[in-house]
Scaffold this active site. Structure first.
Site, PDB file in Angstrom:
ATOM      1  N   CYS A 152     -19.772 -22.272 -21.746  1.00 59.17           N
ATOM      2  CA  CYS A 152     -20.662 -21.220 -22.203  1.00 59.17           C
ATOM      3  C   CYS A 152     -21.500 -21.695 -23.380  1.00 59.17           C
ATOM      4  CB  CYS A 152     -19.848 -19.995 -22.610  1.00 59.17           C
ATOM      5  SG  CYS A 152     -18.697 -19.407 -21.330  1.00 59.17           S
ATOM      6  N   ILE A 199     -15.687 -19.527 -15.069  1.00 62.20           N
ATOM      7  CA  ILE A 199     -14.711 -20.503 -14.594  1.00 62.20           C
ATOM      8  C   ILE A 199     -13.374 -19.833 -14.300  1.00 62.20           C
ATOM      9  CG2 ILE A 199     -13.464 -22.630 -15.155  1.00 62.20           C
ATOM     10  CD1 ILE A 199     -16.423 -23.128 -14.889  1.00 62.20           C
ATOM     11  N   GLY A 242     -15.589 -22.737 -24.203  1.00 58.35           N
ATOM     12  CA  GLY A 242     -14.521 -23.701 -24.025  1.00 58.35           C
ATOM     13  C   GLY A 242     -13.463 -23.251 -23.039  1.00 58.35           C
TER      14      GLY A 242
END
Length: 643
Positions: free
Chosen positions: A2, A53, A76
């Site tokens: 992101c 994700i 992350g």
């Protein structure tokens, strides 16, 4: 993966411009094309772009705790989020999503700043705690994910994943830092915490910044460092088995995803090791073949494709290779735009292309980055130890007296093998260990930079020398072993500011998340404590890893000379890029900057073109610096209008 951004106003009750924050957020859309979100309250605004994700449906950001008093924007992956969520739920925290993001707000509630110690992963995040009127910025231990920030003249704090988002703010200071220019031409990148702009910073790896509304302006604080604490004695065979077990666990943790996943396969030891572990894990779990990809070069001196094919065939991966088009010079301006500040690692070009290739089939790719720094794979470590053995024969004062004049008098033999370059050796022996290592790694050495810079710019530097970066880190090093010390220096500079920066920007340009198992912090801590002779044995780097991998990879791959991910610049600058580089170096931008000696620019071009010396690293550095200046010039009218 992101992007995050935010503005903390210097006035507590002041509003934050929604238009400005949206512009800062949207300029990073390539990092997160799936969703976007903004949050505003008096005196603060937060922005987020999402690449989905994990928890595709529920992980939208900004994300809040139960009563919405704490909000986070985050970039992350926290790989141990599931056990952390279970622990926090047992302590009474209520979860509304299945995302790793929500773990951050509850961990903050439970453990405060020490929540960072519980996270295993790569991350950069900003958390706003309304009851405490506190903004908390943090970056992961190794600096895998980026975070930039600046204090503005009105007391506001702005921050973002990429410098280009801060560049959208009309009040951002855009004065170039002379020290950053010196560091760029020495290292090929600008080491953290500095950026190209005076007053704009990178939050350093393993650091945090806690800002309390109404309090004094804080300084970043370090929350983790590489320990280099000697491990308990173990024999080589047992250490090799444990290394592979720990690497296998680090890979397994990074296979958690709800999107297609694959790996980069260069044909080197590290990426091949990661693919071997992936294939074994996925095969045992009944998964399909690993998706792998690599870039090939027409020049055999730079081409590792056949080694990648060996690994792909051995493990039955779904492998794709793409040959680098030597005419893709349209990407030079693209690279300048990606990195936002001068950046001179030419392997950014194939990295950008291999990321584009990977993104055609996967959203997440594992890489082998970090193996050379952790396990002493670079040739320069051998050179440094050779020099250290010679330095140990005489004290520094005597070496300066003896070798200093010899280094100045001996003729340079630039085209000879390194061991025959007596001038460089004499100069190195007249230095202390850290300055000697700087001389090994410098893209442009002291002599070249001294000739490149104009006398006016030298006066602006006022004696500042880029080697001070290494001396600063050496002073904080937990180890003084000759090998471990330079590994530590590389992990504080080259790894984070060159390798990880290169991969982050190139992958995020294609909305591709890259995970790095060899930089799992628990694995890094353990590897740092290994006896140095298990890392570099004789002339063989990564000795322990190569020995342990013998049952898993072919010997001709493990023990061949290291090639790296370089591109054939020297030929390009004498061929298809000749006119472009000459036009850039002799054009008005470099001349008008006042930084350079124009006569020496002519010398660089003419000497390289004639084949008398390979100046390709210097030419590429100047080419990318000129591309940065061109972007600055192009942005100037918009800045003036906004102001």
């Amino acid at each position: 993966m992101c992007a995050i951004t935010g503005i903390l106003s210097g006035e507590p009750g002041a509003g934050v411009s929604a238009q400005l924050l949206r512009r800062m957020n949207d300029i990073q859309a390539h990092r997160g094309p799936d969703e976007h979100g903004l949050h505003f309250e008096p005196g603060i605004g937060l922005g987020h772009r999402r690449l989905s994700i994990i928890d595709l449906a529920g992980g939208r950001q900004p994300l809040f705790n139960e009563d919405e008093s704490i909000v986070v924007v985050y970039n992350g992956e926290i790989y141990n989020f599931q056990p952390l969520a279970a622990e926090l739920a047992a302590r009474g925290h209520r979860f509304r999503t299945h995302s790793d993001t929500e773990v951050i707000v509850h961990a903050w509630e439970e453990w405060g700043e020490r929540c960072l110690e519980r996270f295993r992963g790569m991350f950069a995040f900003a958390l706003w705690d309304r009851p405490r009127q506190t903004l908390f910025l943090a970056r992961d231990r190794l600096g895998i994910k980026p975070l930039h920030y600046a204090w503005l003249a009105d007391g506001s704090l702005i921050f973002a994943s990429e410098l280009k988002a801060l560049q959208q703010h009309p009040a951002l200071p855009r004065t170039l830092a002379p020290e950053a220019v010196e560091e760029y031409f020495a290292f090929g990148y600008i080491p953290e915490p500095r950026t190209i702009y005076a007053g704009v910073h990178k939050l350093a790896a393993g650091h945090r910044l806690l800002v309390r509304r109404g309090g004094p302006r804080p300084q970043p604080r370090q929350w983790w460092d590489i320990p280099f604490a000697p491990a308990q004695a173990t024999d080589a065979a047992a250490a090799g088995e444990e290394l592979l077990a720990r690497l296998r666990e680090a890979v397994r943790l990074r296979l958690i995803a709800e999107v297609p996943l694959g790996a980069f396969l260069s044909g080197g030891v590290d990426s091949s090791a990661v693919v071997a572990m992936m294939a074994q894990i996925m095969g045992a779990e009944g998964g399909g073949p690993v998706n792998t990809c690599s870039i090939a070069f027409g020049d055999p001196a730079f081409n590792e494709a056949r080694y990648a094919e060996q690994v792909a065939q051995r493990y039955g991966t779904a492998h794709r290779t793409e040959q680098l088009d030597p005419d893709r010079f349209d990407l030079l301006d693209t690279l300048a735009a990606l990195y936002d500040e001068p950046y001179a690692d030419s392997s950014a070009l194939p990295t950008y292309l291999v990321c584009a290739l990977a993104r055609q089939q996967v959203t997440v790719a594992l890489s082998g980055d970090g193996g050379d720094e952790n396990l002493a794979g670079y040739k320069r470590y051998r050179w440094h130890l050779d020099e250290q053995r010679l330095r140990a024969l005489l004290p520094l004062a005597a070496r300066r007296l003896l070798f200093g004049p010899l280094g100045r008098a001996y003729p340079p033999l630039y085209s000879a093998p390194r061991f025959l370059r007596a001038r460089a050796t004499f100069q190195a022996l007249a230095r202390d260990a850290v300055s000697g290592y700087f001389n090994i790694i410098a893209v442009l050495d002291d002599n070249l930079r001294g000739r490149l810079f104009s006398s006016a710019f030298e006066r602006r530097l006022d004696g500042y020398h880029a080697a001070e970066v290494l001396h600063r880190h050496a002073a904080a090093s937990p180890t003084d072993h000759p090998l471990s010390l330079v590994q530590y220096l590389d992990m504080k500079t080259y790894l984070v500011d060159d390798i990880l920066t290169k991969v982050d920007r190139a992958s995020m340009a294609h909305a591709l998340e890259v995970r790095v198992p060899l930089l799992d912090h628990e694995l890094v801590e353990w590897m740092s404590g290994l006896p140095p002779e298990l890392k570099l044995q004789g002339r063989e780097g990564k000795h322990l890893l190569k020995s342990a991998l013998q049952p898993h990879l072919p010997a001709d791959l493990l023990y061949r000379p290291k090639m790296g991910f370089a591109v054939p610049l020297a030929g390009w600058f004498r061929g298809p890029l000749r006119e472009r580089v000459r036009s850039a170096l002799l054009g008005p931008r470099l001349a008008d900057s006042g930084y350079f000696d124009r006569g020496f620019l002519h010398h660089l071009l003419d000497t390289h073109d004639a084949g008398r010396r390979d100046y390709s690293a210097a030419l590429w550095s100047l080419l990318m610096f000129e591309a940065f200046l061109k972007r600055e010039d192009a942005a100037a009218p918009a800045r003036a209008e906004a102001a």
